[in-house]
Design a protein around this motif. Structure first.
Motif, PDB file in Angstrom:
ATOM      1  N   GLU A 117       0.967  -1.211   0.026  1.00 19.02           N
ATOM      2  CA  GLU A 117       0.107   0.079   0.090  1.00 19.02           C
ATOM      3  C   GLU A 117       0.769   1.223   0.124  1.00 19.02           C
ATOM      4  O   GLU A 117       1.740   1.257   0.711  1.00 19.02           O
ATOM      5  N   TYR A 118       0.570   2.071  -0.886  1.00 18.71           N
ATOM      6  CA  TYR A 118       1.269   3.238  -0.906  1.00 18.71           C
ATOM      7  C   TYR A 118       0.447   4.603  -0.820  1.00 18.71           C
ATOM      8  O   TYR A 118      -0.738   4.690  -1.142  1.00 18.71           O
ATOM      9  N   ASP A 119       0.942   5.358   0.133  1.00 18.57           N
ATOM     10  CA  ASP A 119       0.058   6.945   0.294  1.00 18.57           C
ATOM     11  C   ASP A 119       0.940   7.855  -0.543  1.00 18.57           C
ATOM     12  O   ASP A 119       2.133   8.056  -0.039  1.00 18.57           O
ATOM     13  N   LEU A 120       0.366   8.540  -1.530  1.00 19.30           N
ATOM     14  CA  LEU A 120       0.966   9.361  -2.550  1.00 19.30           C
ATOM     15  C   LEU A 120       0.309  10.663  -2.536  1.00 19.30           C
ATOM     16  O   LEU A 120      -0.776  10.857  -2.291  1.00 19.30           O
ATOM     17  N   ILE A 121       1.096  11.744  -2.993  1.00 17.65           N
ATOM     18  CA  ILE A 121       0.500  12.809  -3.353  1.00 17.65           C
ATOM     19  C   ILE A 121      -0.428  12.670  -4.555  1.00 17.65           C
ATOM     20  O   ILE A 121       0.164  12.413  -5.594  1.00 17.65           O
ATOM     21  N   ASN A 122      -1.602  13.341  -4.291  1.00 12.76           N
ATOM     22  CA  ASN A 122      -2.589  13.485  -5.618  1.00 12.76           C
ATOM     23  C   ASN A 122      -1.867  14.700  -6.434  1.00 12.76           C
ATOM     24  O   ASN A 122      -2.160  15.771  -5.854  1.00 12.76           O
ATOM     25  N   LEU A 123      -1.410  14.694  -7.673  1.00 11.56           N
ATOM     26  CA  LEU A 123      -0.952  15.615  -8.491  1.00 11.56           C
ATOM     27  C   LEU A 123      -1.832  16.688  -8.990  1.00 11.56           C
ATOM     28  O   LEU A 123      -1.681  17.742  -9.208  1.00 11.56           O
ATOM     29  N   THR A 124      -3.097  16.108  -9.045  1.00 14.95           N
ATOM     30  CA  THR A 124      -4.256  17.152  -9.453  1.00 14.95           C
ATOM     31  C   THR A 124      -5.020  17.714  -8.366  1.00 14.95           C
ATOM     32  O   THR A 124      -5.923  18.384  -8.283  1.00 14.95           O
ATOM     33  N   PHE A 125      -4.985  17.060  -7.027  1.00  7.89           N
ATOM     34  CA  PHE A 125      -5.451  17.724  -5.745  1.00  7.89           C
ATOM     35  C   PHE A 125      -6.966  17.586  -6.107  1.00  7.89           C
ATOM     36  O   PHE A 125      -7.845  18.554  -5.855  1.00  7.89           O
ATOM     37  N   SER A 126      -7.457  16.395  -6.746  1.00 10.78           N
ATOM     38  CA  SER A 126      -8.693  16.275  -7.106  1.00 10.78           C
ATOM     39  C   SER A 126      -9.233  14.989  -6.440  1.00 10.78           C
ATOM     40  O   SER A 126      -8.337  14.107  -6.189  1.00 10.78           O
ATOM     41  N   ASN A 127     -10.453  14.650  -6.125  1.00 10.49           N
ATOM     42  CA  ASN A 127     -10.724  13.180  -5.410  1.00 10.49           C
ATOM     43  C   ASN A 127     -11.581  12.652  -6.552  1.00 10.49           C
ATOM     44  O   ASN A 127     -12.370  11.758  -5.990  1.00 10.49           O
ATOM     45  N   GLN A 128     -11.446  12.649  -8.059  1.00  9.19           N
ATOM     46  CA  GLN A 128     -12.065  12.119  -9.130  1.00  9.19           C
ATOM     47  C   GLN A 128     -11.094  11.721 -10.083  1.00  9.19           C
ATOM     48  O   GLN A 128     -10.248  12.454 -10.156  1.00  9.19           O
TER      49      GLN A 128
END
Length: 241
Positions: free
Chosen positions: A89-100
């Motif tokens: 399991e990896y916790d990564l930064i969302n490059l789009t800062f979107s939840n979709q």
């Protein structure tokens, strides 16, 4: 950490994903449940540098070139034949800062000495989206009315205001005209020196950008070491393919 396979199987593809990935998105981060990565190539065959990239693609993917928006990515390193990276399991930064994400795809890419090739991929069907907790409204604060006799008088607008607005408008037009005359830098054709002229791009990063050619979209610059989302956003209006 590599784990040795008990019964390595020789496959045509050599490197593959064992299992199905899933993601949970939201709050500016992506949780990726990644399946095992297998190297079933011939004995002694060490892979090139492997990288996992999560993309939201514009169309169904069956291999080759693609277009879309990067969601997250990280480098896992090389892998010896007969070994695997276990499921994690990896916790990564969302490059789009979107939840979709309309069409999320996990791609396993391998460095061939000049660019990254997609050696395995998997579309993600099992995904969930986190919903932000509701923000509590502050309790209303009682208003204290100022007696009419103490209310301050509105200040008169200076007569020079129209003139100042006209000057500001003129400056804005000149600035826009100047901006439109800037020649865009081609990330697929420009020299290292020309790429280094981009604001915030060092000569070292420019050399890495040139070495990573070709690019099918400006977003692919995010796979270059040293290029971040903020810097790409800053230079995106100054570059072309």
């Amino acid at each position: 950490m590599e784990l040795q396979l008990q019964k390595p199987t020789q496959l045509a593809s050599g490197i593959r994903l064992e299992g199905t990935p899933s993601i949970t998105m939201g709050f500016g981060r992506v949780q990726l449940d990644m399946p095992a990565i297998m190297n079933n190539r011939a004995e002694g065959n060490i892979s090139g540098t492997l990288r996992i990239e999560l993309w939201d693609l514009d169309a169904p993917y069956s291999g080759g070139d693609f277009n879309g928006e990067p969601l997250a990515g990280f480098t896992v390193g090389t892998l010896t034949s007969g070994y695997c990276y276990p499921a994690c399991e990896y916790d990564l930064i969302n490059l789009t800062f979107s939840n979709q994400a309309e069409r999320p795809v996990v791609m396993l890419r391998e460095w061939n000495g000049a660019s990254y090739d997609t050696v395995a991929f998997c579309e993600i069907a099992d995904r969930t989206e986190k919903v932000a907790a509701p923000v509590k409204k502050a309790a209303p604060v009682a208003r204290t009315e100022t007696p009419k006799t103490e209310q301050p008088k509105a200040k008169a607008t200076p007569k020079t205001a129209p003139k100042a607005k006209a000057e500001a408008k003129s400056v804005a037009k000149k600035s826009a005209k100047k901006k439109g005359s800037i020649e865009l830098i081609s990330i697929n054709d420009a020299s290292v020196a020309d790429v280094a002229e981009l604001k915030g791009v060092s000569e070292k990063l420019a050399a890495a950008i040139v070495a990573g050619r070709p690019y099918t979209s400006p977003n692919e610059l995010l796979r270059v070491k040293g290029m971040g989302v903020k810097l790409l956003t800053r230079i995106k209006d100054s570059i072309k393919l």
